[in-house]
Scaffold this active site. Structure first.
Site, PDB file in Angstrom:
ATOM      1  N   GLY A   1      13.916   7.598  16.164  1.00 36.98           N
ATOM      2  CA  GLY A   1      15.133   7.430  16.945  1.00 36.98           C
ATOM      3  C   GLY A   1      14.879   7.124  18.406  1.00 36.98           C
ATOM      4  CG  ASN A   2      15.092   3.937  19.572  1.00 33.49           C
ATOM      5  OD1 ASN A   2      16.077   3.227  19.421  1.00 33.49           O
ATOM      6  ND2 ASN A   2      14.064   3.942  18.716  1.00 33.49           N
TER       7      ASN A   2
ATOM      8  CB  THR B   1       6.820   4.099  22.568  1.00 30.68           C
ATOM      9  OG1 THR B   1       6.384   4.028  21.212  1.00 30.68           O
ATOM     10  CG2 THR B   1       5.613   4.226  23.490  1.00 30.68           C
TER      11      THR B   1
ATOM     12  CD  GLU C   1      13.716  -0.365  16.546  1.00 30.51           C
ATOM     13  OE1 GLU C   1      13.963  -1.545  16.874  1.00 30.51           O
ATOM     14  OE2 GLU C   1      13.549  -0.016  15.368  1.00 30.51           O
TER      15      GLU C   1
ATOM     16  CG  HIS D   1      15.195   6.620  11.561  1.00 27.88           C
ATOM     17  ND1 HIS D   1      13.813   6.585  11.677  1.00 27.88           N
ATOM     18  CD2 HIS D   1      15.654   5.602  12.334  1.00 27.88           C
ATOM     19  CE1 HIS D   1      13.460   5.589  12.468  1.00 27.88           C
ATOM     20  NE2 HIS D   1      14.555   4.978  12.893  1.00 27.88           N
TER      21      HIS D   1
ATOM     22  CG  HIS E   1      15.219   0.988  10.520  1.00 31.44           C
ATOM     23  ND1 HIS E   1      14.952  -0.106  11.311  1.00 31.44           N
ATOM     24  CD2 HIS E   1      14.874   2.062  11.269  1.00 31.44           C
ATOM     25  CE1 HIS E   1      14.430   0.298  12.463  1.00 31.44           C
ATOM     26  NE2 HIS E   1      14.387   1.618  12.458  1.00 31.44           N
TER      27      HIS E   1
END
Length: 360
Positions: A33-34, A49, A80, A101, A160
């Site tokens: 996740g981000n 990251t 991402e 996710h 994803h």
């Protein structure tokens, strides 16, 4: 475009809070996740990251240029970052993007391409949630993602995760949470589908006064169906909000048996106006028990729906649900939402009839 007035330090703290919230609610695990948030027209903040969203520090959030996609200062942005920057470039008013996710959402979309929520609130806030194929660990093909985000502020990447955008971080979080809850409801529904509760309506019996979200009007239930075959060639198209289109809307609504039944049953007496944002062009409709008895240009109608031309085109061309567009801020509703919600069924029927007057 409105710029996020929150200073960078505050915005970083909001990202940290959102990451912790996602973690605590079980919507993110490990290092997946981000999160990102817009600073201004040229800059965003994004998680670095290799970070765990539940345990973010200020140094885990980096500054990124929307123009170049490069980090400004120190740090290494999420893998991402391309997905995040493309969302902001395509939606200038969006202030936040959340990508996670979630377990139940991913599980559901392994076997399904879309989700039709069963509860009223989810129908308002999510609408039909669609998915796009995903064949790489990081998103590289953004065209299908952007296409779905134009219709809804949340989309699923099959195999994803999920991408949600909004006017702030909490709003994007809520969309992710609501979708995860609805996939849980689907799972529970499958478990209980053969259990009949005598106190609830079944397929063979509908209790008096009961209106189920699953039995609300559908496009297939229209009295005036679009021609079969080549719809583009056979369906007449109208100039947006032209006198001819307005006249046809009135004719369709007043001729529709189901609409009249719903309007009478719910005592639908109100004034509704639609407005084209770019020009201020407004058209109003007076409803009496679901029948349109008067049209005009009254911008002071009890309910006024305003949107730009691209959104109105999407509505009339059956690409976006007006209720969902309103709750997701793609359209602006002036008026008491709680009051208009009691006419949800007839309004849904009206919006379906609108798709029989597509625009050029």
């Amino acid at each position: 475009m409105k710029i996020n007035n929150m200073n960078t330090q505050e915005l970083k703290n909001k990202i940290i809070e959102t990451g912790k919230l996602l973690w605590d609610k079980g919507l993110v695990t490990g290092f997946n996740g981000n999160i990102s948030a817009r600073v201004d027209a040229e800059t965003i903040l994004i998680t670095a990251t290799g970070t765990s969203l539940g345990y973010l520090k200020l140094t885990d959030i980096v500054t990124l240029s929307l123009k170049t996609g490069e980090v400004i200062g120190e740090g290494k942005a999420s893998s991402e970052r391309f997905m995040h920057t493309e969302v902001y470039k395509n939606f200038p008013d969006i202030k936040a993007v959340v990508h996670t996710h979630p377990t139940y959402t991913n599980g559901f979309f392994l076997s399904n391409e879309s989700l039709e929520p069963k509860t009223f609130e989810a129908k308002f806030y999510l609408g039909t949630v669609k998915s796009v194929p995903q064949s790489t660990p990081s998103v590289t093909a953004m065209e299908p993602v952007i296409k779905e985000l134009k219709a809804s502020n949340i989309v699923v990447l099959r195999n994803h995760g999920v991408v949600a955008m909004g006017p702030d971080l909490f709003y994007a979080f809520v969309l992710v949470q609501e979708l995860e809850e609805q996939t849980k409801v689907e799972l529970v529904n499958v478990h209980y589908k053969n259990v009949v509760n005598p106190g609830m309506p079944t397929r063979g019996h509908v209790a008096e006064g009961y209106v189920s979200p699953s039995t609300l009007p559908t496009h297939e239930g229209l009295q005036l169906k679009a021609p079969q075959g080549n719809h583009q060639a056979q369906t007449k198209k109208y100039k947006l909000f032209s006198p001819e289109q307005i006249s046809e809307i009135v004719r369709l609504v007043n001729a529709d048996v189901q609409m009249q039944e719903l309007g009478t049953k719910t005592a639908m007496n109100m004034d509704l106006a639609v407005c084209l944002q770019e020009t201020g062009d407004t058209h109003s409709f007076k409803f009496e028990n679901g029948k349109i008895t008067k049209t005009g240009k009254d911008a002071n109608a009890e309910f006024l729906i305003t949107a730009n031309e691209s959104i109105w085109r999407a509505v009339f061309n059956r690409e976006i649900d007006p209720f969902v567009a309103t709750t997701q801020k793609k359209m602006n509703l002036r008026g008491d939402f709680a009051r208009i919600s009691k006419w949800y069924a007839p309004c849904s029927r009206i919006f379906q009839l609108w798709t029989n007057v597509p625009v050029e």
